[in-house]
Design a protein around this motif. Structure first.
Motif, short mmCIF file in Angstrom:
data_model
loop_
_atom_site.label_atom_id
_atom_site.label_comp_id
_atom_site.label_asym_id
_atom_site.label_seq_id
_atom_site.Cartn_x
_atom_site.Cartn_y
_atom_site.Cartn_z
N TYR A 101 -10.97 3.11 -3.83
CA TYR A 101 -9.73 3.12 -4.60
C TYR A 101 -9.72 1.86 -5.46
O TYR A 101 -9.27 0.80 -5.05
CB TYR A 101 -8.54 3.13 -3.64
N GLY A 102 -10.28 2.00 -6.64
CA GLY A 102 -10.37 0.88 -7.56
C GLY A 102 -9.37 1.03 -8.70
O GLY A 102 -8.50 1.90 -8.69
N PRO A 103 -9.51 0.19 -9.73
CA PRO A 103 -8.58 0.22 -10.86
C PRO A 103 -8.51 1.57 -11.57
O PRO A 103 -7.44 1.97 -12.02
CB PRO A 103 -9.12 -0.87 -11.79
N LYS A 104 -9.63 2.28 -11.69
CA LYS A 104 -9.60 3.58 -12.38
C LYS A 104 -8.86 4.63 -11.56
O LYS A 104 -8.12 5.45 -12.12
CB LYS A 104 -11.01 4.05 -12.72
N THR A 105 -9.01 4.60 -10.23
CA THR A 105 -8.24 5.51 -9.38
C THR A 105 -6.76 5.16 -9.49
O THR A 105 -5.91 6.06 -9.62
CB THR A 105 -8.73 5.46 -7.92
N ALA A 106 -6.44 3.88 -9.45
CA ALA A 106 -5.04 3.45 -9.58
C ALA A 106 -4.46 3.90 -10.93
O ALA A 106 -3.31 4.36 -10.99
CB ALA A 106 -4.93 1.94 -9.42
N ASP A 107 -5.25 3.81 -12.00
CA ASP A 107 -4.78 4.26 -13.32
C ASP A 107 -4.52 5.76 -13.33
O ASP A 107 -3.54 6.23 -13.90
CB ASP A 107 -5.80 3.91 -14.41
N ALA A 108 -5.41 6.53 -12.68
CA ALA A 108 -5.23 7.99 -12.62
C ALA A 108 -3.98 8.33 -11.81
O ALA A 108 -3.21 9.22 -12.19
CB ALA A 108 -6.46 8.66 -12.03
N VAL A 109 -3.76 7.63 -10.71
CA VAL A 109 -2.56 7.83 -9.90
C VAL A 109 -1.32 7.47 -10.71
O VAL A 109 -0.32 8.19 -10.71
CB VAL A 109 -2.63 7.02 -8.58
N ARG A 110 -1.39 6.36 -11.43
CA ARG A 110 -0.27 5.91 -12.26
C ARG A 110 0.08 6.97 -13.30
O ARG A 110 1.27 7.24 -13.55
CB ARG A 110 -0.64 4.58 -12.92
N LEU A 111 -0.91 7.61 -13.90
CA LEU A 111 -0.66 8.65 -14.90
C LEU A 111 0.03 9.86 -14.27
O LEU A 111 1.00 10.39 -14.84
CB LEU A 111 -1.98 9.07 -15.56
N VAL A 112 -0.43 10.29 -13.11
CA VAL A 112 0.22 11.41 -12.40
C VAL A 112 1.67 11.04 -12.07
O VAL A 112 2.59 11.83 -12.26
CB VAL A 112 -0.57 11.78 -11.12
N GLN A 113 1.86 9.82 -11.58
CA GLN A 113 3.21 9.37 -11.23
C GLN A 113 4.12 9.36 -12.45
O GLN A 113 5.26 9.84 -12.40
CB GLN A 113 3.15 7.95 -10.63
N SER A 114 3.61 8.84 -13.55
CA SER A 114 4.40 8.77 -14.78
C SER A 114 4.78 10.16 -15.27
O SER A 114 5.94 10.41 -15.61
CB SER A 114 3.60 8.03 -15.85
N LYS A 115 3.84 11.08 -15.29
CA LYS A 115 4.11 12.46 -15.74
C LYS A 115 5.12 13.15 -14.83
O LYS A 115 5.87 14.01 -15.28
CB LYS A 115 2.81 13.26 -15.79
N ALA A 116 5.14 12.78 -13.55
CA ALA A 116 6.06 13.40 -12.59
C ALA A 116 7.43 12.72 -12.59
O ALA A 116 8.35 13.20 -11.92
CB ALA A 116 5.46 13.37 -11.19
N GLY A 117 7.56 11.60 -13.30
CA GLY A 117 8.84 10.92 -13.36
C GLY A 117 9.18 10.10 -12.13
O GLY A 117 10.35 9.85 -11.85
N ILE A 118 8.14 9.67 -11.40
CA ILE A 118 8.36 8.79 -10.26
C ILE A 118 7.84 7.40 -10.62
O ILE A 118 7.09 7.27 -11.59
CB ILE A 118 7.69 9.33 -8.97
N PRO A 119 8.21 6.36 -9.88
CA PRO A 119 7.73 5.02 -10.22
C PRO A 119 6.21 4.98 -10.32
O PRO A 119 5.50 5.39 -9.41
CB PRO A 119 8.23 4.16 -9.05
N ALA A 120 5.71 4.50 -11.45
CA ALA A 120 4.28 4.49 -11.74
C ALA A 120 3.68 3.13 -11.36
O ALA A 120 3.44 2.28 -12.21
CB ALA A 120 4.03 4.82 -13.21
N ASP A 121 3.44 2.96 -10.04
CA ASP A 121 2.88 1.70 -9.56
C ASP A 121 1.39 1.79 -9.23
O ASP A 121 0.77 0.80 -8.89
CB ASP A 121 3.66 1.19 -8.35
N GLY A 122 0.81 3.00 -9.32
CA GLY A 122 -0.61 3.17 -9.04
C GLY A 122 -0.96 3.17 -7.57
O GLY A 122 -2.13 3.21 -7.21
N ILE A 123 0.04 3.14 -6.71
CA ILE A 123 -0.17 3.15 -5.26
C ILE A 123 0.10 4.56 -4.74
O ILE A 123 1.13 5.16 -5.05
CB ILE A 123 0.73 2.12 -4.55
N TYR A 124 -0.84 5.08 -3.95
CA TYR A 124 -0.69 6.40 -3.35
C TYR A 124 0.17 6.28 -2.10
O TYR A 124 -0.09 5.45 -1.24
CB TYR A 124 -2.06 6.97 -2.98
#
Length: 147
Positions: A101-124
């Motif tokens: 779980y590196g920066p690119k995984t965190a960025d991908a998680v952040r994008l999913v979070q942002s699109k879903a309208g939840i806090p986009a912190d990059g943490i699963y």
């Protein structure tokens, strides 16, 4: 990053269909209004995987004692793999599946979070688990919902 524990009963569902039995453990709720790092610090770290099974398919998800767990930058191991695979196949992330779980995984998680309208912190964590579309054994993608 060191994390405390929070475990709660979980009933799994996808599209309103129950797909797993209740998984129970001792409850230690996160105080109301707590979010971001404070809420994450109250969760168990994902340290294994759990199969979510329906009559016709299954998905593998990160877990601790149940699905209520968290991961962030620095997490590594087989529990990261199903998240990376699902981010690639269901969200088009284009990650290298390396179980880290590196920066690119965190960025991908952040994008999913942002699109879903939840806090986009990059943490699963549990809130992110509910908005990720997971790859199931039949090749379909679906959300795995719970409490």
């Amino acid at each position: 990053m060191k994390f405390g524990m929070r475990m709660a009963g979980t009933a799994l569902a996808t599209g309103g269909l129950a797909i797993g039995g209740a998984l129970t453990s001792a409850a230690a709720p996160v105080p109301a209004g707590q979010s971001g790092q404070a809420a994450v610090a109250a969760l168990a770290t994902c340290n294994r995987t759990l199969n979510v099974v329906t009559p016709t398919r299954y998905a593998v998800l990160p877990a601790a004692a149940d699905l209520e767990c968290q991961m962030g930058i620095g997490s590594a191991g087989p529990e990261v793999t199903p998240l990376q695979v699902s981010l690639n196949r269901c969200h088009g992330a284009g990650l290298t599946v390396d179980s880290i779980y590196g920066p690119k995984t965190a960025d991908a998680v952040r994008l999913v979070q942002s699109k879903a309208g939840i806090p986009a912190d990059g943490i699963y964590g549990p809130q992110t688990r509910r908005v990720v579309y997971w790859l199931f054994s039949n090749g379909s993608c679906a959300r795995v919902l719970g409490p």
